[in-house]
Enzyme design. Structure first.
Site, PDB file in Angstrom:
ATOM      1  N   GLY A 143      44.741  40.968  37.975  1.00  8.05           N
ATOM      2  CA  GLY A 143      43.655  40.196  38.575  1.00  8.05           C
ATOM      3  C   GLY A 143      42.404  40.382  37.754  1.00  8.05           C
ATOM      4  O   GLY A 143      42.441  40.895  36.629  1.00  8.05           O
ATOM      5  N   GLY A 144      41.268  39.983  38.327  1.00 10.47           N
ATOM      6  CA  GLY A 144      40.015  40.084  37.612  1.00 10.47           C
ATOM      7  C   GLY A 144      39.629  41.521  37.301  1.00 10.47           C
ATOM      8  O   GLY A 144      38.908  41.792  36.340  1.00 10.47           O
ATOM      9  N   PHE A 145      40.136  42.478  38.102  1.00  6.16           N
ATOM     10  CA  PHE A 145      39.781  43.884  37.917  1.00  6.16           C
ATOM     11  C   PHE A 145      40.557  44.531  36.783  1.00  6.16           C
ATOM     12  O   PHE A 145      40.146  45.535  36.223  1.00  6.16           O
ATOM     13  CB  PHE A 145      40.069  44.657  39.208  1.00  6.16           C
ATOM     14  CG  PHE A 145      41.500  44.527  39.662  1.00  6.16           C
ATOM     15  CD1 PHE A 145      42.492  45.329  39.136  1.00  6.16           C
ATOM     16  CD2 PHE A 145      41.857  43.583  40.614  1.00  6.16           C
ATOM     17  CE1 PHE A 145      43.810  45.205  39.541  1.00  6.16           C
ATOM     18  CE2 PHE A 145      43.171  43.445  41.034  1.00  6.16           C
ATOM     19  CZ  PHE A 145      44.148  44.257  40.490  1.00  6.16           C
ATOM     20  N   GLY A 146      41.739  44.018  36.449  1.00  4.47           N
ATOM     21  CA  GLY A 146      42.618  44.653  35.487  1.00  4.47           C
ATOM     22  C   GLY A 146      44.072  44.418  35.851  1.00  4.47           C
ATOM     23  O   GLY A 146      44.433  43.347  36.350  1.00  4.47           O
ATOM     24  N   ASP A 206      37.077  43.545  51.975  1.00  9.67           N
ATOM     25  CA  ASP A 206      37.983  42.754  51.133  1.00  9.67           C
ATOM     26  C   ASP A 206      39.366  42.663  51.775  1.00  9.67           C
ATOM     27  O   ASP A 206      40.383  42.865  51.102  1.00  9.67           O
ATOM     28  CB  ASP A 206      38.067  43.362  49.737  1.00  9.67           C
ATOM     29  CG  ASP A 206      38.508  42.346  48.688  1.00  9.67           C
ATOM     30  OD1 ASP A 206      38.429  41.127  48.961  1.00  9.67           O
ATOM     31  OD2 ASP A 206      38.932  42.768  47.595  1.00  9.67           O
ATOM     32  N   VAL A 218      48.002  46.247  37.364  1.00  8.14           N
ATOM     33  CA  VAL A 218      48.690  47.313  38.094  1.00  8.14           C
ATOM     34  C   VAL A 218      50.090  47.460  37.498  1.00  8.14           C
ATOM     35  O   VAL A 218      50.796  46.459  37.301  1.00  8.14           O
ATOM     36  CB  VAL A 218      48.799  47.004  39.599  1.00  8.14           C
ATOM     37  CG1 VAL A 218      49.538  48.135  40.317  1.00  8.14           C
ATOM     38  CG2 VAL A 218      47.409  46.816  40.206  1.00  8.14           C
ATOM     39  N   LEU A 253      53.089  45.177  37.559  1.00 13.04           N
ATOM     40  CA  LEU A 253      53.372  44.696  38.911  1.00 13.04           C
ATOM     41  C   LEU A 253      52.480  43.531  39.294  1.00 13.04           C
ATOM     42  O   LEU A 253      52.829  42.715  40.152  1.00 13.04           O
ATOM     43  CB  LEU A 253      53.179  45.835  39.920  1.00 13.04           C
ATOM     44  CG  LEU A 253      54.079  47.055  39.755  1.00 13.04           C
ATOM     45  CD1 LEU A 253      53.634  48.176  40.692  1.00 13.04           C
ATOM     46  CD2 LEU A 253      55.532  46.692  40.021  1.00 13.04           C
ATOM     47  N   GLY A 254      51.302  43.436  38.697  1.00 14.22           N
ATOM     48  CA  GLY A 254      50.371  42.365  39.014  1.00 14.22           C
ATOM     49  C   GLY A 254      49.099  42.532  38.213  1.00 14.22           C
ATOM     50  O   GLY A 254      48.873  43.563  37.567  1.00 14.22           O
ATOM     51  N   LYS A 307      46.774  51.521  38.671  1.00 16.48           N
ATOM     52  CA  LYS A 307      45.814  50.433  38.453  1.00 16.48           C
ATOM     53  C   LYS A 307      44.945  50.805  37.256  1.00 16.48           C
ATOM     54  O   LYS A 307      44.289  51.847  37.247  1.00 16.48           O
ATOM     55  CB  LYS A 307      44.938  50.221  39.687  1.00 16.48           C
ATOM     56  CG  LYS A 307      43.938  49.063  39.536  1.00 16.48           C
ATOM     57  CD  LYS A 307      42.896  49.056  40.633  1.00 16.48           C
ATOM     58  CE  LYS A 307      43.454  48.659  41.956  1.00 16.48           C
ATOM     59  NZ  LYS A 307      42.362  48.480  42.987  1.00 16.48           N
TER      60      LYS A 307
END
Length: 367
Positions: free
Chosen positions: A56-59, A173, A61, A53-54, A76
């Site tokens: 980012g820097g965290f990993g 955030d 989803v 689904l998406g 996630k």
């Protein structure tokens, strides 16, 4: 309960596989249930790119379908790495699992196996707000009534975090891509990896790490390293301006006069032309009073001096037409920050340049 710092120390220096799982399982025992890695791997088709689904820097989803219930969830996957990544995972499970509100994304389950940290959330069919405002989604699907309702939804979530829950939470955030939309376009605040519980009497968080996103991060946080209810309100103000105008809070592709949204809108306000800061995609189909309130609330929340910002309860009363709008300076106020050692920092909304006059200067002392 094992403190966060101690838990991380044990995680890094103890028996890395058994100790971390035992400590975390104990810490999370009162919250959502644990999932096995095999269940989540099967639900996401082995974390297939087709299910993503998406990212980012965290990993990443992923969309997941649980068996045998066929429930759709969002998974996630955070790859274990730095102390900060681990800290965010623990924070998210520890904090959001205790929060229950219609405008917060609910955490269902969690898992820490196979070198991965996994969080399982309720699925939000319409994705994140930023995709509609300035992404690939059709912005025309997000009419003004929905936008106004989403602004109220985010404010309602913040009121719960700041005042209504039995403890106070600083989210740290708040931004458009952390606002999720369910099937009816109800706004729900998500991603609590940076969130922290603060003392109700102080409502200020001391931190050594600068956390947040450029354009949404309150200017005082850069100098003080202190997050607060007021810094959350600043971030909310940026989102309000984005909702009204359909443009990111910071857009480097624009010229020097326009690239910082808050200062550009403040300039229009000073000229009596604030309704020019409306998304052209709306084609004039909006309630003028509501639009003006969202824009002015955005500016009032984005004031560079923290104590001059609205409280989130004031925001809700203004958006619900219960209270009039308080006065707002006609030009963007400059904040002059003086440290105990003498240097003076002139801070604008985005820290590196000013669009303001010398008539409105606030001075605050460091604490």
């Amino acid at each position: 309960m094992v403190g966060l710092t101690l838990l991380l120390a044990r995680w890094r220096h103890g028996n890395p596989n058994n100790l971390k799982s035992r400590e975390l399982d104990k810490r999370f025992a009162q919250g959502p249930r644990k999932f096995s890695y095999s269940v989540l791997r099967a639900a996401t088709k082995n974390f297939s790119n087709d299910q993503m689904l998406g990212k980012g820097g965290f990993g990443q989803v992923y969309r997941g379908t649980l068996s045998p219930s066929k429930e759709t969830v969002a998974v996630k996957r955070i790859l274990q790495g730095s102390k900060q990544v681990q800290k965010e995972y623990i924070s998210e499970v520890s904090i959001i699992s205790k929060l229950k509100h219609r405008n917060l994304v609910q955490l269902h389950r969690w898992c820490h196996e196979k070198g991965c940290l996994l969080l399982v959330y309720e699925f939000q069919p319409n994705g994140s707000l930023d995709k509609y405002l300035f992404g690939e989604k059709n912005r025309s699907d997000l009419n003004w009534d929905l936008r106004y309702s989403i602004a109220c939804d985010i404010a309602s979530a913040l009121l719960y975090l700041h005042e209504e829950w039995d403890q106070r939470v600083v989210q740290r955030d708040i931004k458009a891509n952390n606002v999720m939309l369910d099937g009816k376009f109800t706004g729900k605040l998500g991603h609590f990896g940076l969130a922290r519980v603060v003392e109700r009497e102080r409502a200020i968080l001391d931190t050594t790490v600068l956390a947040g996103t450029f354009g949404y991060l309150a200017p005082e946080c850069v100098v003080t390293r202190k997050a607060s209810l007021e810094s959350d309100v600043f971030s909310f103000g940026a989102v309000c301006l984005e909702i009204a105008y359909g443009r990111r809070a910071v857009d480097r592709s624009l010229d020097d006069h326009n690239w910082k949204l808050v200062e550009w809108v403040w300039d229009l306000h000073g000229k009596g032309k604030i309704l020019e800061a409306t998304d052209a995609k709306l084609d004039g189909n909006f309630n003028g009073e509501e639009m003006e309130r969202v824009l002015l609330v955005g500016l009032l929340c984005s004031h560079p001096y923290p104590k001059a910002r609205l409280s989130i309860r004031q925001v809700i009363d203004i958006l619900k037409m219960k209270d009039p709008l308080p006065p707002l300076p006609s030009s963007y106020p400059e904040l002059v920050y003086t440290t105990s050692h003498g240097p003076v920092f002139s801070l604008s909304s985005t820290f590196d340049g000013k669009f303001c006059t010398t008539e409105n200067v606030w001075n605050i002392e460091s604490v």
